[in-house]
Design an enzyme around this catalytic site. Structure first.
Site, PDB file in Angstrom:
ATOM      1  N   CYS A 188       0.825  -1.211   0.000  1.00  0.00           N
ATOM      2  CA  CYS A 188       0.000   0.000   0.000  1.00  0.00           C
ATOM      3  C   CYS A 188       0.860   1.263   0.000  1.00  0.00           C
ATOM      4  O   CYS A 188       1.101   1.871   1.048  1.00  0.00           O
ATOM      5  CB  CYS A 188      -0.963   0.023   1.178  1.00  0.00           C
ATOM      6  SG  CYS A 188      -2.171   1.374   1.038  1.00  0.00           S
ATOM      7  N   CYS A 368      -6.127   2.530  -4.052  1.00  0.00           N
ATOM      8  CA  CYS A 368      -5.533   3.072  -2.826  1.00  0.00           C
ATOM      9  C   CYS A 368      -6.417   4.188  -2.304  1.00  0.00           C
ATOM     10  O   CYS A 368      -6.398   5.303  -2.835  1.00  0.00           O
ATOM     11  CB  CYS A 368      -4.129   3.600  -3.119  1.00  0.00           C
ATOM     12  SG  CYS A 368      -3.200   3.989  -1.621  1.00  0.00           S
TER      13      CYS A 368
END
Length: 438
Positions: A188, A368
């Site tokens: 991430c 994201c």
């Protein structure tokens, strides 16, 4: 290179268990039709999908007894979730009919269709799915392991430390906060800056912002890998008065002295050392492929399982597939990517079992949700080549409360109740364009 097992009499029923034994010159202790290395998001999701489509014998190899929803750890660090909300017992997630082998893989022997476990057990397979995730290299930052969870040194990249992040943010009374991001690859890529925004927003909401100096130190030369979203993130940094230091890589920490040492790369390539005092520092550790992969025949030079980026099949060993963070696919390493990769891999694996062409293709989708404040999300969705592919016809650069609801409510539900249970879900991301604000 072992050939893809085939049926000389023609295609087989993909729901039936294969009858061809692994081609191996070595004696195995046990044998499975499909062996999955890794019981994280990728391994559980893939096993659940396969269990609904085939009667093959399937095993998952993973020693971990706890399974974590890692995207939730940023919200643990921000006081929104508790750690308990992000964890489940691994045993409760293993699909019915799938065997769980509580061991770690030690050696891959693809020429013999065999994996050797840490206890020496040899497992043979007809098909291998490798998804052991990323390795967090805490030790690459000198002094870090000795001071983690103490002296104001925090990290949301370990679940048991995320609550310490919130403790420091909640009780912060002034001084310098530093947030770091190492070189890629990392899980991430937006997470290191999300917690910086949330910390600044919390201090503002509690009238403590004036007494805090906040810095974001990134080893990269940009805030995000997809340029389309950079202006929105720069605006968030400016709104929160966070100083951004590019090409600034954390190398060492002296916890008791509360000093961090960075390597700073100038535009001409010159590297200098900078020492920064801190009252709180949030560290994102360097990350890499697991050591067991780096030395294996199925990995590329960087240590990742070398697969075709569309089909998820290994470039050399046709009965090996990979997905998730340990795969060589050039996508953002997120749970959203796994959600889209797993159905593609399963369709192609079953096609391989049937000696049919591999027609399913992963387009590089990643998502994201960039938390720029409490209640505000820039929802970045994109595919290979940085193509912006939102699921909704809304400009994704604009921070929205709807994205916050998605991040804090819907995505955890989707993860636990749909994705890990083998239910496919895709709203329908596609390339869209939006007019720039005047």
């Amino acid at each position: 290179m072992p050939a893809t097992p085939s049926n000389p009499d023609g295609p087989t029923d993909p729901t039936a268990a294969p009858t061809t034994a692994p081609t191996t010159a070595l004696t195995a202790d046990r044998s499975f039709d499909i062996l999955i290395i890794g019981g994280g998001a990728a391994g559980i999701t893939t096993a659940a999908l396969l269990r609904g489509k085939t009667k093959c014998t399937i095993a998952i190899v993973d020693p971990a007894t706890t399974h974590s929803y890692q995207p939730g750890w940023t919200l643990v660090g921000a006081g929104i979730f508790t750690l308990e909300q992000t964890t489940r017992a691994e045993a409760t997630l293993i699909p019915n009919g799938v065997e769980w082998i509580k061991q770690a893989a030690a050696t891959f022997e693809p020429d013999h269709n065999t994996v050797v476990l840490a206890d020496g057990t040899r497992l043979a397979y007809r098909y291998l799915i490798a998804c052991p995730g990323l390795q967090l290299d805490w030790g690459k930052i000198e002094g870090l392991t000795e001071t983690l969870g103490r002296n104001g040194v925090c990290s949301n990249y370990r679940g048991d430390l995320a609550a310490y992040t919130w403790q420091y943010i909640r009780n912060f009374e002034g001084g310098r906060m530093i947030f770091t991001q190492p070189p890629m690859p990392i899980k991430c890529p937006g997470a290191p800056q999300k917690i910086a925004y949330l910390a600044a927003d919390h201090l503002r909401r509690t009238n403590k912002r004036a007494g805090a100096e906040i810095e974001f130190c990134t080893a990269l030369d940009a805030l995000f890998g997809v340029g389309y979203f950079i202006p929105a993130l720069k605006a968030a940094m400016q709104d929160h008065a966070i100083a951004v230091n590019y090409k600034t890589t954390l190398k060492a920490i002296d916890g008791p002295a509360k000093k961090a040492i960075f390597a700073v790369t100038a535009p001409d390539g010159t590297i200098t050392e900078a020492i920064r005092a801190f009252d709180m520092i949030h560290v994102t550790p360097p990350q890499s492929a697991p050591d067991v992969l780096k030395t294996s025949p199925i990995a590329n030079a960087a240590g990742f399982v070398e697969v075709h980026q569309a089909t998820m099949q290994h470039v050399k060993f046709s009965n090996i597939f990979a997905l998730g963070d340990a795969a060589s696919t050039p996508n953002s390493k997120t749970a959203a990517a796994v959600r889209m990769q797993a159905p593609v891999l399963v369709r192609n694996l079953i096609a391989a079992m049937n000696a049919q062409p591999l027609t399913a293709a992963y387009d590089g989708y990643g998502s994201c949700p960039l938390t720029t404040a409490y209640g505000k999300i820039v929802l970045a969705e994109f595919t290979y080549g940085g193509k912006v592919t939102p699921s909704f016809p809304l400009d994704p650069r604009k921070p929205r409360y709807s994205g916050w609801l998605l991040k804090s409510k819907f995505l955890p539900f989707l993860y636990w109740n749909m994705m890990l249970k083998g239910n496919e879900f895709d709203i329908g991301h596609k390339e869209r364009s939006f007019a720039d604000a005047a």
